[in-house]
Design a protein around this motif. Structure first.
Motif, short mmCIF file in Angstrom:
data_model
loop_
_atom_site.label_atom_id
_atom_site.label_comp_id
_atom_site.label_asym_id
_atom_site.label_seq_id
_atom_site.Cartn_x
_atom_site.Cartn_y
_atom_site.Cartn_z
N ASP A 121 38.03 23.29 -21.50
CA ASP A 121 37.59 24.08 -22.69
C ASP A 121 37.86 25.43 -22.83
O ASP A 121 38.30 26.01 -23.95
CB ASP A 121 36.13 23.73 -22.85
CG ASP A 121 35.82 22.26 -23.10
OD1 ASP A 121 36.57 21.61 -23.39
OD2 ASP A 121 34.54 21.88 -23.19
N ASP A 146 33.14 6.08 -25.83
CA ASP A 146 32.97 7.37 -25.37
C ASP A 146 34.12 8.41 -25.23
O ASP A 146 34.48 8.68 -24.18
CB ASP A 146 32.19 7.38 -23.70
CG ASP A 146 32.03 8.47 -23.09
OD1 ASP A 146 31.68 9.41 -23.74
OD2 ASP A 146 31.86 8.72 -21.85
N ARG A 191 27.01 6.76 -20.53
CA ARG A 191 28.32 6.85 -20.90
C ARG A 191 29.01 7.43 -19.30
O ARG A 191 28.45 7.87 -18.56
CB ARG A 191 28.39 8.12 -22.00
CG ARG A 191 28.20 7.88 -23.38
CD ARG A 191 28.31 8.86 -24.36
NE ARG A 191 27.59 10.23 -24.08
CZ ARG A 191 27.93 11.17 -23.89
NH1 ARG A 191 29.19 11.56 -23.77
NH2 ARG A 191 27.23 12.35 -23.82
N VAL A 192 30.38 7.50 -19.67
CA VAL A 192 30.95 7.91 -18.31
C VAL A 192 31.02 9.40 -18.41
O VAL A 192 30.82 10.02 -17.46
CB VAL A 192 32.51 7.74 -18.43
CG1 VAL A 192 33.35 7.92 -17.10
CG2 VAL A 192 32.56 6.00 -18.32
N GLY A 193 31.11 10.12 -19.49
CA GLY A 193 31.14 11.66 -19.55
C GLY A 193 32.35 12.19 -19.14
O GLY A 193 33.37 11.66 -18.59
N PRO A 194 32.67 13.33 -19.41
CA PRO A 194 33.77 14.24 -19.25
C PRO A 194 33.71 14.63 -17.79
O PRO A 194 32.70 14.63 -17.03
CB PRO A 194 33.58 15.41 -20.10
CG PRO A 194 32.01 15.77 -20.35
CD PRO A 194 31.38 14.36 -20.22
N PRO A 195 34.87 14.96 -16.99
CA PRO A 195 35.10 15.19 -15.75
C PRO A 195 34.46 16.58 -15.43
O PRO A 195 34.12 17.18 -16.45
CB PRO A 195 36.63 15.45 -15.55
CG PRO A 195 37.28 15.52 -16.87
CD PRO A 195 36.18 14.92 -17.94
N GLY A 244 37.27 14.58 -22.86
CA GLY A 244 37.15 16.06 -23.41
C GLY A 244 37.14 16.06 -25.05
O GLY A 244 37.41 17.34 -25.58
N ARG A 260 26.80 18.37 -18.40
CA ARG A 260 27.49 17.37 -19.39
C ARG A 260 27.59 15.97 -18.67
O ARG A 260 27.31 14.88 -19.44
CB ARG A 260 28.53 17.95 -19.60
CG ARG A 260 28.43 18.97 -20.74
CD ARG A 260 29.67 19.70 -21.18
NE ARG A 260 30.56 18.84 -22.02
CZ ARG A 260 31.77 19.00 -22.63
NH1 ARG A 260 32.30 20.25 -22.45
NH2 ARG A 260 32.37 17.99 -23.55
N LYS A 261 27.93 16.02 -17.40
CA LYS A 261 28.29 14.68 -16.59
C LYS A 261 26.76 14.01 -16.45
O LYS A 261 26.63 12.71 -16.82
CB LYS A 261 28.81 14.97 -15.41
CG LYS A 261 29.22 13.77 -14.68
CD LYS A 261 30.57 13.47 -15.17
CE LYS A 261 30.99 12.22 -14.39
NZ LYS A 261 32.30 11.54 -15.11
N GLN A 308 35.69 19.99 -17.08
CA GLN A 308 35.76 19.84 -18.39
C GLN A 308 35.53 21.47 -18.79
O GLN A 308 36.32 21.76 -19.71
CB GLN A 308 34.74 18.99 -19.09
CG GLN A 308 34.99 18.86 -20.65
CD GLN A 308 36.35 18.50 -20.85
OE1 GLN A 308 37.25 17.49 -20.31
NE2 GLN A 308 37.14 19.04 -21.96
N GLU A 317 33.88 11.41 -25.44
CA GLU A 317 33.87 12.85 -24.48
C GLU A 317 34.34 12.63 -23.12
O GLU A 317 34.79 13.82 -22.68
CB GLU A 317 32.33 13.03 -24.58
CG GLU A 317 32.16 14.42 -24.18
CD GLU A 317 30.77 14.87 -23.75
OE1 GLU A 317 29.72 14.07 -23.91
OE2 GLU A 317 30.46 15.94 -23.59
N ARG A 318 34.72 11.70 -22.39
CA ARG A 318 35.23 11.43 -21.27
C ARG A 318 36.58 12.01 -21.19
O ARG A 318 37.20 12.32 -20.41
CB ARG A 318 35.21 10.01 -20.52
CG ARG A 318 36.11 9.14 -21.00
CD ARG A 318 35.62 7.71 -20.97
NE ARG A 318 35.89 6.84 -21.98
CZ ARG A 318 36.67 5.97 -22.02
NH1 ARG A 318 37.39 5.49 -20.76
NH2 ARG A 318 36.81 5.01 -23.00
#
Lengths: 337, 144
Positions: free
Chosen positions: A52, B36, A41-45, B41, A32-33, A48, B38-39
């Protein structure tokens, strides 16, 4: 002896389950990153997916009124369990699989169908028209990629049986005798075709774009998974991560079984650590090229396009690989003089 | 632990109950590289069964009343409704129309709602609303 084997299998399975879930979720985070970075985009850590799963576990798990409830609740468990079982037969980091000597490549071909089949069963048991459509699409996708996958597996096993004597169908044998070292130029071209075919099959096995028609969120609202929530959805989520890891390590075991520890003079523990890290690197590279880059780069195909892609393009590619591997052996053995 | 999981992972199902598409575009804007979400979550999902938050745009028209209720009931607990735009609060520019089933608190009287006013609200405001929504999920999840 049986008691000892039983103990080894039970403890090994529990250990492998924890290991596979942790790695599967981490790889999902990496996926995902990278996908987010490709879209600037920065994206989720990276953690993540763990959040979830934690959240899904505390959510309510709804069973629809017109669902077949035992099958509906049973399917996610089977999906996760069969994905973990798959890993028991795949060599990890150059070490033999846990159930070494109890199964071979053919068994793995069969085991690969079980997670998908349990998703189909869960989809049909949901009692939702979206899930039914998704389940039918999943079956059609399975029917279309099984043949090229079988061709690829059989060509490699056949080539191994041509070159060696022994248990050529077992994965531990294939991964301890790298196939690239035993073929000529034609064979290498053939193997590249087979590798490409397998890499194109991976996204369909994992229900990822462009072959995720069965789960298409925007068309059929999540397809197979539409009625799943809470704990059951978390199990499917975990199974997806484990399956991604298992399939990537299967490709690594067949096509890239090389280790780097022999290039360093190291004791057994540092050598194991280095081999293991190198293995993780190989698995993540396979995942990057087979799943992440593809799913960001292209759009979803229609179900008819999925079928024609696999039955025509990928099957031809796999058969061409088979023919080239066969010519490779024969041209080497013909006496030209 | 419970509150932390919702804070880090919030899945949203988007329902358009007769919106003019202005708020929907702002929700899409919140997903784009510039904002964004999604960063944090936050993710849009395709099925109400997967969702924690229902993002509702538009005044609820009489055609959509039943559907909105059903979608809300299909979501697993704990759940929150995020009302995006002025329409869901008061009817907005449509407030005197003959076909309105009313603002959200009339259609879903039992639901926990977080309101994001604006016509349309900016993406920052929507993200702020989501931040407030997970506080409600904390109390809803912790209470059980």
């Amino acid at each position: 002896m049986t008691g000892e084997l039983f103990f080894k299998v039970v403890m090994g399975t529990i250990g492998m389950a924890i290991f596979a879930i942790l790695l599967g979720l981490s790889f999902k985070g990496i996926d995902r990153k990278i996908a987010a970075h490709m879209q600037s985009r920065v994206g989720p850590p990276l953690r993540q997916p763990f959040w979830d799963v934690g959240k899904l576990l505390i959510k309510d798990s709804v069973v629809p009124k017109n669902a077949v409830s035992w099958l509906f609740n049973f399917a996610p468990v089977i999906c996760l369990a069969s994905s973990i079982t798959l890993l028991l037969y795949i060599p990890i980091a150059g070490y033999g699989p846990l159930l070494q000597g109890h199964g071979d490549l053919i068994l793995i071909l069969y085991l690969l169908t079980i997670p998908a089949l349990s998703m189909v069963a869960g989809g049909f048991a949901s009692g939702s028209p979206y899930a039914t459509v998704g389940a039918q699409r999943e079956m059609v996708t399975m029917m279309s990629y099984e043949f090229p996958l079988a061709v690829a597996a059989i060509s490699i096993a056949w080539k191994m049986s041509d070159a060696f004597k022994g248990d050529v169908f077992t994965l531990s044998f294939i991964s301890s005798h790298p196939i690239w070292n035993n073929v000529g130029l034609l064979g290498i071209i053939g193997l590249l075709f087979l590798l490409l075919a397998v890499v194109i099959i991976l996204p369909a096995e994992l229900s990822k774009i462009p072959f995720d028609v069965a789960e298409a969120e925007t068309e059929i609202a999540g397809g197979l998974l539409v009625e799943y929530s809470g704990r059951n959805l978390a199990l499917f989520y975990l199974a997806d991560g484990v399956k991604t890891f298992a399939l990537s390590s299967l490709v690594v075991a067949i096509f890239f079984p090389y280790n780097i520890s022999q290039f360093f003079a190291l004791g057994s523990i540092p050598a194991f650590i280095i081999d293991f890290l190198f293995f993780l690197l190989k698995v993540s590279l396979v995942m990057l090229f087979a799943v992440t880059l593809v799913r960001v780069g292209v759009a979803r195909l229609r179900i008819t396009q999925v079928v024609s892609t696999y039955w025509i393009a990928v099957t031809l590619m796999a058969l061409l690989g088979l023919v080239l591997l066969m010519w490779d052996s024969q041209i080497l053995t013909i006496r030209w003089w | 632990m419970i509150s932390k999981s919702f804070k880090k992972s919030l899945w949203i199902f988007h329902v358009n109950s007769g919106s003019c598409n202005g708020c929907d575009i702002e929700i899409v804007a919140a997903l784009t590289p510039r904002y964004d979400v999604e960063r944090f979550g936050i993710k849009l999902v395709g099925s109400p069964r997967h969702a924690d938050v229902m993002a509702l745009t538009g005044p609820i028209t009489s055609d959509m009343e039943d559907k909105v209720k059903r979608v809300y009931e299909q979501m697993p607990d704990p759940k929150v409704v995020l009302v995006v735009g002025s329409c869901g609060i008061s009817g907005g520019v449509f407030h005197e129309s003959y076909h309105l089933a009313g603002p959200v608190n009339k259609v879903l009287p039992d639901a926990t709602c977080v309101y994001v006013p604006g016509c349309p609200p900016r993406p920052e405001a929507i993200i702020d609303g989501v931040v407030k929504a997970w506080k409600f999920l904390e109390s809803a999840g912790g209470g059980e």
